[in-house]
Design an enzyme around this catalytic site. Structure first.
Site, short mmCIF file in Angstrom:
data_model
loop_
_atom_site.label_atom_id
_atom_site.label_comp_id
_atom_site.label_asym_id
_atom_site.label_seq_id
_atom_site.Cartn_x
_atom_site.Cartn_y
_atom_site.Cartn_z
N SER A 190 0.80 -1.23 0.00
CA SER A 190 0.00 0.00 0.00
C SER A 190 0.83 1.28 0.00
O SER A 190 0.36 2.30 -0.47
CB SER A 190 -0.96 -0.01 1.19
OG SER A 190 -0.26 -0.23 2.39
N HIS A 218 -5.64 -3.82 -1.83
CA HIS A 218 -5.33 -2.81 -2.86
C HIS A 218 -5.26 -3.43 -4.25
O HIS A 218 -4.56 -2.92 -5.13
CB HIS A 218 -4.00 -2.11 -2.54
CG HIS A 218 -4.11 -1.06 -1.48
ND1 HIS A 218 -4.68 0.17 -1.70
CD2 HIS A 218 -3.75 -1.07 -0.17
CE1 HIS A 218 -4.65 0.89 -0.59
NE2 HIS A 218 -4.10 0.15 0.36
N LYS A 249 -12.43 -0.45 -0.15
CA LYS A 249 -11.62 0.30 -1.11
C LYS A 249 -12.33 0.31 -2.48
O LYS A 249 -13.32 0.98 -2.64
CB LYS A 249 -10.20 -0.27 -1.14
CG LYS A 249 -9.49 0.01 0.19
CD LYS A 249 -8.03 -0.35 0.21
CE LYS A 249 -7.37 0.19 1.45
NZ LYS A 249 -7.04 -0.82 2.46
C1 LIG Z 1 -6.94 -1.07 3.88
C2 LIG Z 1 -6.27 -2.35 4.18
C3 LIG Z 1 -6.76 -3.19 5.19
C4 LIG Z 1 -7.88 -2.79 6.09
O1 LIG Z 1 -9.10 -2.85 5.45
P1 LIG Z 1 -10.42 -2.44 6.26
O2 LIG Z 1 -11.48 -3.24 5.63
O3 LIG Z 1 -10.58 -0.96 6.10
O4 LIG Z 1 -10.18 -2.83 7.68
C5 LIG Z 1 -6.15 -4.40 5.36
N1 LIG Z 1 -5.09 -4.79 4.60
C6 LIG Z 1 -4.59 -3.99 3.64
C7 LIG Z 1 -3.43 -4.45 2.84
C8 LIG Z 1 -5.15 -2.74 3.42
O5 LIG Z 1 -4.64 -1.94 2.49
#
Ligand SMILES: *Cc1c(COP(=O)(O)O)cnc(C)c1O
Length: 415
Positions: A190, A218, A249
């Site tokens: 990320s 991502h 996301k």
């Molecule tokens: C954003 C993210 C999370 C967390 O996701 P949520 O559903 O908002 O808790 C977990 N792992 C990665 C790699 C992320 O980028």
């Protein structure tokens, strides 16, 4: 009094320390739905300003898509607002299972279990499927939620240098005495936006009898020809034992996550994963919206194709302007600045120019690696990118960083 004057002072000092180090994070209030253009109140109390958003995870532009919003409304009417229960008591509706089945089909796995968030999926999955006889071998740059999930698990912990396949192989050899070896990685990292070498990891896992875990938060919805993720991109669909991902996301952006993979492993999560057992899952309104998202992305690749085009264009514009960016192919495009204060100053100046980005610095990235992480969306049009690059050039000139690399920027601003 337990919360004494001294106690309060101790916390006040800590917070001042964060401020003085230039590491203080300020919330900004958005007065509009999530989109390519948003109205942001900053500083607090100022009239909301219309800006171009370059920092959301709204990769496919579905966060406020009319069809998704409509489906969510219908979900609210059809299955109500809340469940007032965890899943295994009386918190599972037919639509929760429908969404799990759609995710299974989309990800090319055997079964899927929804969690309140991907953070929760990662917090619960390792403890549910591994024992003290096992070992977790994680890439050193995995997401914080994976680090936390590993902490909660009794299996031995080990790491390999970021994306270093030779180092991973050494670790797999070293741990041949364990019951299970689990290789743990993000699909797209990320902070840097680079992709995992998943084909090579799968080959090593086959050679050394290991399981593969990938967090696709991502990637799900847009990486790979039909947006299924890095396993599609790397030609290893069906070979990943556990995928975790988020609905927060690209997939509508509301909330929720899942564990998807081998059916026995998913079943172990259903029986044992604590965030699944002890916390409410996604609300019906979100499930309904997410079902529509799955339909939209299964029907056409138009959105992920447009995102890919925007990404290529944005990377080219920044490079030609002389910014120091992290190379790659994902829509995460970090502009490297190395110094936390510089990252914050540039973000502030860009905001004045109508461009919304945020400076990233320790502890979100390592010390001395401060940056502005820009992110492309299928919601961006050419005029957004044109305006954004003009602002970046203006602000880049002001701070005299155009055409300068790491050494020169550090020489000017320090780390
Ligand atoms: C954003 C993210 C999370 C967390 O996701 P949520 O559903 O908002 O808790 C977990 N792992 C990665 C790699 C992320 O980028």
């Amino acid at each position: 009094m337990a919360y004494s004057k001294e106690t309060r002072e101790w916390y006040e000092n800590e917070i001042s320390g964060i401020r003085e180090a230039g590491l203080f994070k300020e919330e900004r209030y958005i007065h509009s739905p999530q989109a390519a253009g948003i109205a942001v109140e900053f500083p607090v109390g100022a009239a909301p300003k219309q800006v171009i958003n370059l920092c959301s995870n709204n990769y496919l532009g579905l966060s406020s898509h009319p069809d998704v919003v409509k489906a969510a409304h219908e979900g609210l009417d059809y299955r109500g607002y809340g469940m007032s229960s965890v899943r295994f008591i009386c918190g599972t509706q037919d639509i929760h299972r429908q969404l799990e089945n759609k995710l299974t089909e989309f990800l090319g796995t055997e079964d899927t279990l929804l969690f309140p968030s991907c953070m929760d999926a990662n917090a619960g999955v390792f403890e549910a499927v591994l024992t003290e006889k096992d070992v977790m071998i994680a890439d050193r740059l995995v997401h914080a939620s994976i680090v936390d999930g590993m902490r909660l698990c009794k299996a031995m912990q080990d790491t390999y240098k970021h994306s270093d396949m030779a180092h991973l192989e050494e670790k797999l050899q070293e741990h041949q005495d364990k019951r299970v070896r689990m290789v743990i990685t993000d699909g797209v990292f990320s902070m840097d936006g680079d992709l995992v070498k998943l084909d090579q990891i799968v080959a090593l896992a086959e050679k050394y009898n290991a399981m593969v875990f990938v967090d696709e938060s991502h990637a799900s919805g847009f990486i790979g020809k039909t947006g299924r993720g890095t396993h599609e991109h790397c030609g290893v669909v069906g070979k990943i034992d556990i995928i975790t991902t988020t609905l927060g996301k690209a997939l509508g952006g509301a909330s929720g996550g899942c564990v998807s993979g081998r059916k026995e492993l998913v079943e172990m999560c259903r029986q044992r994963a604590r965030p699944f057992l002890f916390s409410n899952t996604v609300a019906p309104v979100i499930v309904s919206g997410a079902l529509k998202v799955m339909d939209l992305i299964s029907q056409t690749t138009a959105r992920r194709d447009k995102l890919e085009q925007n990404t290529i264009c944005w990377r080219k514009l920044l490079t030609e302007a002389g910014f120091d960016i992290k190379e790659g192919e994902s829509p995460i495009v970090p502009v490297m600045l190395y110094n936390a204060r510089l990252a914050q100053d540039i973000a502030r100046d860009l905001f004045a120019e109508g461009i919304y980005v945020v400076g990233f610095f320790f502890p979100v990235v390592p010390k001395g690696q401060a940056r502005i992480r820009t992110q492309m969306s299928a919601a961006h049009e050419t005029h957004h990118l044109d305006k954004a690059i003009a602002a970046f050039i203006k602000v880049g000139k002001k701070h005299d960083i155009l055409g300068k690399g790491k050494k020169e920027i550090i020489a000017m601003y320090g780390q």
